[in-house]
Design a protein around this motif. Sequence first.
Motif, PDB file in Angstrom:
ATOM      1  N   ALA A   3       0.825  -1.209   0.000  1.00  0.00           N
ATOM      2  CA  ALA A   3       0.000   0.000   0.000  1.00  0.00           C
ATOM      3  C   ALA A   3       0.857   1.256   0.000  1.00  0.00           C
ATOM      4  O   ALA A   3       1.853   1.345   0.722  1.00  0.00           O
ATOM      5  CB  ALA A   3      -0.923   0.003   1.220  1.00  0.00           C
ATOM      6  N   VAL A   4       0.454   2.235  -0.804  1.00  0.00           N
ATOM      7  CA  VAL A   4       1.115   3.538  -0.841  1.00  0.00           C
ATOM      8  C   VAL A   4       0.085   4.608  -0.541  1.00  0.00           C
ATOM      9  O   VAL A   4      -0.976   4.652  -1.172  1.00  0.00           O
ATOM     10  CB  VAL A   4       1.749   3.817  -2.219  1.00  0.00           C
ATOM     11  N   THR A   5       0.373   5.451   0.433  1.00  0.00           N
ATOM     12  CA  THR A   5      -0.490   6.605   0.702  1.00  0.00           C
ATOM     13  C   THR A   5       0.307   7.874   0.404  1.00  0.00           C
ATOM     14  O   THR A   5       1.362   8.106   1.003  1.00  0.00           O
ATOM     15  CB  THR A   5      -0.986   6.638   2.164  1.00  0.00           C
ATOM     16  N   LEU A   6      -0.198   8.655  -0.525  1.00  0.00           N
ATOM     17  CA  LEU A   6       0.366   9.976  -0.786  1.00  0.00           C
ATOM     18  C   LEU A   6      -0.420  10.972   0.052  1.00  0.00           C
ATOM     19  O   LEU A   6      -1.648  11.019  -0.024  1.00  0.00           O
ATOM     20  CB  LEU A   6       0.249  10.336  -2.266  1.00  0.00           C
ATOM     21  N   THR A   7       0.271  11.753   0.867  1.00  0.00           N
ATOM     22  CA  THR A   7      -0.412  12.736   1.705  1.00  0.00           C
ATOM     23  C   THR A   7       0.186  14.115   1.447  1.00  0.00           C
ATOM     24  O   THR A   7       1.390  14.252   1.198  1.00  0.00           O
ATOM     25  CB  THR A   7      -0.308  12.384   3.206  1.00  0.00           C
ATOM     26  N   THR A 194      11.692   0.113   0.963  1.00  0.00           N
ATOM     27  CA  THR A 194      10.869   0.308   2.155  1.00  0.00           C
ATOM     28  C   THR A 194       9.503  -0.333   1.976  1.00  0.00           C
ATOM     29  O   THR A 194       8.979  -0.995   2.887  1.00  0.00           O
ATOM     30  CB  THR A 194      10.717   1.811   2.450  1.00  0.00           C
ATOM     31  N   LEU A 195       8.910  -0.160   0.807  1.00  0.00           N
ATOM     32  CA  LEU A 195       7.610  -0.757   0.526  1.00  0.00           C
ATOM     33  C   LEU A 195       7.683  -2.276   0.575  1.00  0.00           C
ATOM     34  O   LEU A 195       6.797  -2.939   1.132  1.00  0.00           O
ATOM     35  CB  LEU A 195       7.117  -0.284  -0.843  1.00  0.00           C
ATOM     36  N   LEU A 201       3.946   2.340   2.340  1.00  0.00           N
ATOM     37  CA  LEU A 201       4.789   3.506   2.102  1.00  0.00           C
ATOM     38  C   LEU A 201       3.926   4.735   2.297  1.00  0.00           C
ATOM     39  O   LEU A 201       2.942   4.937   1.576  1.00  0.00           O
ATOM     40  CB  LEU A 201       5.353   3.466   0.680  1.00  0.00           C
ATOM     41  N   MET A 202       4.269   5.550   3.305  1.00  0.00           N
ATOM     42  CA  MET A 202       3.493   6.746   3.615  1.00  0.00           C
ATOM     43  C   MET A 202       4.368   7.974   3.413  1.00  0.00           C
ATOM     44  O   MET A 202       5.310   8.212   4.171  1.00  0.00           O
ATOM     45  CB  MET A 202       2.950   6.680   5.041  1.00  0.00           C
ATOM     46  N   LEU A 203       4.051   8.751   2.385  1.00  0.00           N
ATOM     47  CA  LEU A 203       4.852   9.893   1.987  1.00  0.00           C
ATOM     48  C   LEU A 203       4.074  11.179   2.205  1.00  0.00           C
ATOM     49  O   LEU A 203       2.852  11.191   2.066  1.00  0.00           O
ATOM     50  CB  LEU A 203       5.243   9.779   0.512  1.00  0.00           C
ATOM     51  N   TYR A 204       4.789  12.265   2.522  1.00  0.00           N
ATOM     52  CA  TYR A 204       4.074  13.536   2.652  1.00  0.00           C
ATOM     53  C   TYR A 204       4.823  14.683   1.979  1.00  0.00           C
ATOM     54  O   TYR A 204       6.051  14.746   1.980  1.00  0.00           O
ATOM     55  CB  TYR A 204       3.728  13.846   4.108  1.00  0.00           C
ATOM     56  N   PHE A 205       4.015  15.576   1.395  1.00  0.00           N
ATOM     57  CA  PHE A 205       4.500  16.726   0.648  1.00  0.00           C
ATOM     58  C   PHE A 205       3.603  17.926   0.975  1.00  0.00           C
ATOM     59  O   PHE A 205       2.700  17.817   1.782  1.00  0.00           O
ATOM     60  CB  PHE A 205       4.442  16.459  -0.866  1.00  0.00           C
ATOM     61  N   ALA A 246       2.026  -1.717  -6.668  1.00  0.00           N
ATOM     62  CA  ALA A 246       1.574  -1.043  -5.449  1.00  0.00           C
ATOM     63  C   ALA A 246       0.160  -0.511  -5.622  1.00  0.00           C
ATOM     64  O   ALA A 246      -0.232  -0.085  -6.711  1.00  0.00           O
ATOM     65  CB  ALA A 246       2.521   0.095  -5.102  1.00  0.00           C
ATOM     66  N   SER A 247      -0.598  -0.530  -4.533  1.00  0.00           N
ATOM     67  CA  SER A 247      -1.957   0.004  -4.520  1.00  0.00           C
ATOM     68  C   SER A 247      -1.950   1.362  -3.825  1.00  0.00           C
ATOM     69  O   SER A 247      -1.555   1.459  -2.662  1.00  0.00           O
ATOM     70  CB  SER A 247      -2.904  -0.948  -3.781  1.00  0.00           C
ATOM     71  N   PHE A 248      -2.371   2.409  -4.520  1.00  0.00           N
ATOM     72  CA  PHE A 248      -2.447   3.740  -3.937  1.00  0.00           C
ATOM     73  C   PHE A 248      -3.803   3.908  -3.254  1.00  0.00           C
ATOM     74  O   PHE A 248      -4.839   3.546  -3.820  1.00  0.00           O
ATOM     75  CB  PHE A 248      -2.268   4.808  -5.011  1.00  0.00           C
ATOM     76  N   MET A 249      -3.796   4.459  -2.053  1.00  0.00           N
ATOM     77  CA  MET A 249      -5.037   4.610  -1.305  1.00  0.00           C
ATOM     78  C   MET A 249      -4.914   5.747  -0.303  1.00  0.00           C
ATOM     79  O   MET A 249      -3.818   6.201   0.011  1.00  0.00           O
ATOM     80  CB  MET A 249      -5.391   3.309  -0.585  1.00  0.00           C
ATOM     81  N   THR A 250      -6.054   6.205   0.192  1.00  0.00           N
ATOM     82  CA  THR A 250      -6.059   7.221   1.238  1.00  0.00           C
ATOM     83  C   THR A 250      -5.711   6.580   2.575  1.00  0.00           C
ATOM     84  O   THR A 250      -5.690   5.351   2.718  1.00  0.00           O
ATOM     85  CB  THR A 250      -7.434   7.883   1.352  1.00  0.00           C
TER      86      THR A 250
END
Length: 260
Positions: A3-7, A194-195, A201-205, A246-250
Amino acid sequence: MQAVTLTFDLEEFDIPEEYGQTVPDSEQMEVTRRGTEALLTLLKAYNIKATFFTTGHYARVNPDLLQAVARDHEIASHALYHSPRHIFEMDDIRQSREILEELTGQPVTGFRMPRLQPFDRGKLLTYGFQYDASVNPTYLPGRYNLLHENPQPHLRDGLIELPSSTTPLLRLPLFWLSFKNLPPALFRYWALRTLQKRKVLMLYFHPWEFTDIQAYQLPGYVKRVDGEALLNRLEKLIQTLQKQGASFMTCQEYIRTSMV
């Protein structure tokens, strides 16, 4: 599942204040708006849903933009104000949640503290929050040393903690500054490792990074890569992660599918 969360911290563009430059409030709002609109276009092109941690102040001034974001993405709280000109009070968190829910008509269950500063996290449950994303479990000189924190998503005292991603073993931070200052291929490599190791994988911008900020008095490491160049770098990262399945999700979706 990987899982990948873009925040994204949807906030006033007040970072020049940290370096002695005053920027009018209206200009702060507009810089963030331009970056947000560019991000929405990119995310839509790849059918990705992200989480936008939004200040109550930015939402009140820009309700149309907030509602445009909320149509496809999760809205979470980033307190009431981001600017250091405003003294933080715990009730700001409650107020921000009420503002965001009223403007979007959606439940707001997540929180991230501005600048990831310490606060009374015990109050979040009483305010109705389900998760906190305020921990970066790494060492940042002059900011914090959180190497003792659990780097994996976990439950603590009834509240779900979603830490920002760091690399295994060395705990190198995979966040906005490393994204723009490391060689892109190296960042993508670390992100993939890391994933694979942690399955998340939790990333923030910040949206303001994704527009032109070269005219502002900011250190080179803050504005070295911005605007379209940074969008292109994010697009390449998305492509790389998608190729790996990878699956992108909130954040909400991640909690629902992986933790509840």
